[in-house]
Structures are given as C-alpha cells and as structure tokens.
Design an enzyme around this catalytic site. Structure first.
Site, PDB file in Angstrom:
ATOM      1  N   HIS A 102      43.971 -39.785  38.764  1.00 30.52           N
ATOM      2  CA  HIS A 102      43.072 -40.040  39.893  1.00 30.52           C
ATOM      3  C   HIS A 102      41.844 -40.774  39.404  1.00 30.52           C
ATOM      4  O   HIS A 102      41.388 -40.567  38.278  1.00 30.52           O
ATOM      5  CB  HIS A 102      42.675 -38.743  40.604  1.00 30.52           C
ATOM      6  CG  HIS A 102      42.148 -37.683  39.695  1.00 30.52           C
ATOM      7  ND1 HIS A 102      42.982 -36.899  38.924  1.00 30.52           N
ATOM      8  CD2 HIS A 102      40.881 -37.290  39.408  1.00 30.52           C
ATOM      9  CE1 HIS A 102      42.249 -36.057  38.210  1.00 30.52           C
ATOM     10  NE2 HIS A 102      40.972 -36.274  38.475  1.00 30.52           N
ATOM     11  N   HIS A 104      37.897 -41.346  40.333  1.00 36.12           N
ATOM     12  CA  HIS A 104      36.737 -40.920  41.127  1.00 36.12           C
ATOM     13  C   HIS A 104      35.944 -42.160  41.535  1.00 36.12           C
ATOM     14  O   HIS A 104      35.651 -43.021  40.684  1.00 36.12           O
ATOM     15  CB  HIS A 104      35.800 -40.034  40.302  1.00 36.12           C
ATOM     16  CG  HIS A 104      36.398 -38.750  39.805  1.00 36.12           C
ATOM     17  ND1 HIS A 104      36.106 -37.525  40.378  1.00 36.12           N
ATOM     18  CD2 HIS A 104      37.254 -38.495  38.784  1.00 36.12           C
ATOM     19  CE1 HIS A 104      36.751 -36.565  39.714  1.00 36.12           C
ATOM     20  NE2 HIS A 104      37.454 -37.123  38.741  1.00 36.12           N
TER      21      HIS A 104
HETATM   22  P1  AMP Z   1      39.083 -34.196  37.209  1.00 35.98           P
HETATM   23  O1  AMP Z   1      38.144 -33.116  36.726  1.00 35.98           O
HETATM   24  O2  AMP Z   1      38.722 -35.567  36.782  1.00 35.98           O
HETATM   25  O3  AMP Z   1      40.523 -33.838  36.945  1.00 35.98           O
HETATM   26  O4  AMP Z   1      38.890 -34.228  38.777  1.00 35.98           O
HETATM   27  C1  AMP Z   1      39.592 -33.412  39.666  1.00 35.98           C
HETATM   28  C2  AMP Z   1      38.848 -33.440  40.960  1.00 35.98           C
HETATM   29  O5  AMP Z   1      39.718 -32.998  41.974  1.00 35.98           O
HETATM   30  C3  AMP Z   1      37.611 -32.521  40.992  1.00 35.98           C
HETATM   31  O6  AMP Z   1      36.460 -33.303  41.266  1.00 35.98           O
HETATM   32  C4  AMP Z   1      37.930 -31.551  42.117  1.00 35.98           C
HETATM   33  O7  AMP Z   1      36.805 -31.219  42.880  1.00 35.98           O
HETATM   34  C5  AMP Z   1      38.959 -32.318  42.920  1.00 35.98           C
HETATM   35  N1  AMP Z   1      39.890 -31.511  43.685  1.00 35.98           N
HETATM   36  C6  AMP Z   1      40.631 -30.474  43.244  1.00 35.98           C
HETATM   37  N2  AMP Z   1      41.397 -29.986  44.240  1.00 35.98           N
HETATM   38  C7  AMP Z   1      41.133 -30.740  45.330  1.00 35.98           C
HETATM   39  C8  AMP Z   1      41.599 -30.721  46.674  1.00 35.98           C
HETATM   40  N3  AMP Z   1      42.491 -29.830  47.114  1.00 35.98           N
HETATM   41  N4  AMP Z   1      41.100 -31.651  47.532  1.00 35.98           N
HETATM   42  C9  AMP Z   1      40.193 -32.561  47.110  1.00 35.98           C
HETATM   43  N5  AMP Z   1      39.729 -32.625  45.859  1.00 35.98           N
HETATM   44  C10 AMP Z   1      40.179 -31.716  44.974  1.00 35.98           C
END
Ligand code: AMP
Length: 116
Positions: A102, A104
């Site tokens: 993903h 950001h």
């Molecule tokens: P990372 O730490 O780069 O793996 O980012 C994962 C991101 O996914 C974090 O910023 C979380 O807040 C976000 N996240 C986790 N679960 C969900 C969800 N169900 N819907 C939207 N964002 C999510």
C-alpha cells in the site's frame, strides 16, 4: 498472511467497510482508518502483493499507476500545491503493519524530515 484473512483483501471484497476514494481495474484507494494527517489515503493494488519485496518488472505499470493515482487524489483533495508525502513502508523495521502492498498519500499539514 493469506488473501482470506488479509484486511486489505477483505476491503477489496467489501467484507470490511472502508471510505472508498478511487477505484479502477488495478487499484483501490480508501481513507486510512487511523489518519495521521488531515488527508491520509491508502492506495492498494487489487493483486495481493505482500510488500515491495515481492514486486518484479511485471509490476512496473502497476507501480507507475499508483503514483499517478496518488497525484490525482492529491489534486482532488487540494493538497497538490501545499505538498504531500507518498510513503510505502517495507518491512517491520520501518513500520509496515499490513502485509498487502500500500502507498500512503498524506498531506494537509507540515511534516518533518527525516521521518522518525
Ligand atoms: P503500514 O503501517 O504502512 O503497514 O500502514 C498500514 C495502515 O493501514 C495504517 O496506517 C492503518 O491505520 C491502516 N489500516 C489498517 N486497517 C485498516 C482498515 N481496515 N481500513 C483502513 N485503514 C486501515
């Protein structure tokens, strides 16, 4: 993490709700559930790719598209001129917590550099 339990695959299958921002045949974008900036959107590939470690030249088009979609989201959210940051965390040391690739898209406030 398999595709059955992966939270982002579950969002793709509409099993977990999310505030969708953009979708095409290759990517989906939605608001981060725990935003750390006024604009905080995640762009994910529809293909389950665990992290940057798993990409190959076959994904060059997909990765380019993620950046193009990020630019368009930034423009629509009106942060394209004030500034925005694109982040792909790869691995536990740098904070990757969801092992479905993903990007950001974050903006709407000043940010420090280097990151913590
Ligand atoms: P990372 O730490 O780069 O793996 O980012 C994962 C991101 O996914 C974090 O910023 C979380 O807040 C976000 N996240 C986790 N679960 C969900 C969800 N169900 N819907 C939207 N964002 C999510």
């Amino acid at each position: 993490m398999n595709q059955k339990t992966c939270v982002f695959c579950r969002i793709l299958r509409r099993e977990v709700p999310a505030k969708l921002v953009y979708e095409n045949d290759q990517v989906l974008a939605f608001e981060d559930v725990n935003p750390v900036a006024p604009v905080h959107v995640l762009i994910i590939p529809k293909e389950h790719i665990g992290s940057i470690n798993e990409i190959s030249p076959l994904h060059d088009g997909l990765m380019g598209q993620m950046v193009t979609v990020a630019k368009e989201i930034a423009r629509k959210q009106n942060i394209h001129e004030t500034g925005f940051r694109l982040v792909i965390n790869n691995g536990v040391d740098v904070g990757q917590s969801v092992f479905h690739l993903h990007m950001h898209v974050m903006g709407g406030r000043a940010m420090a550099w280097p990151p913590g």
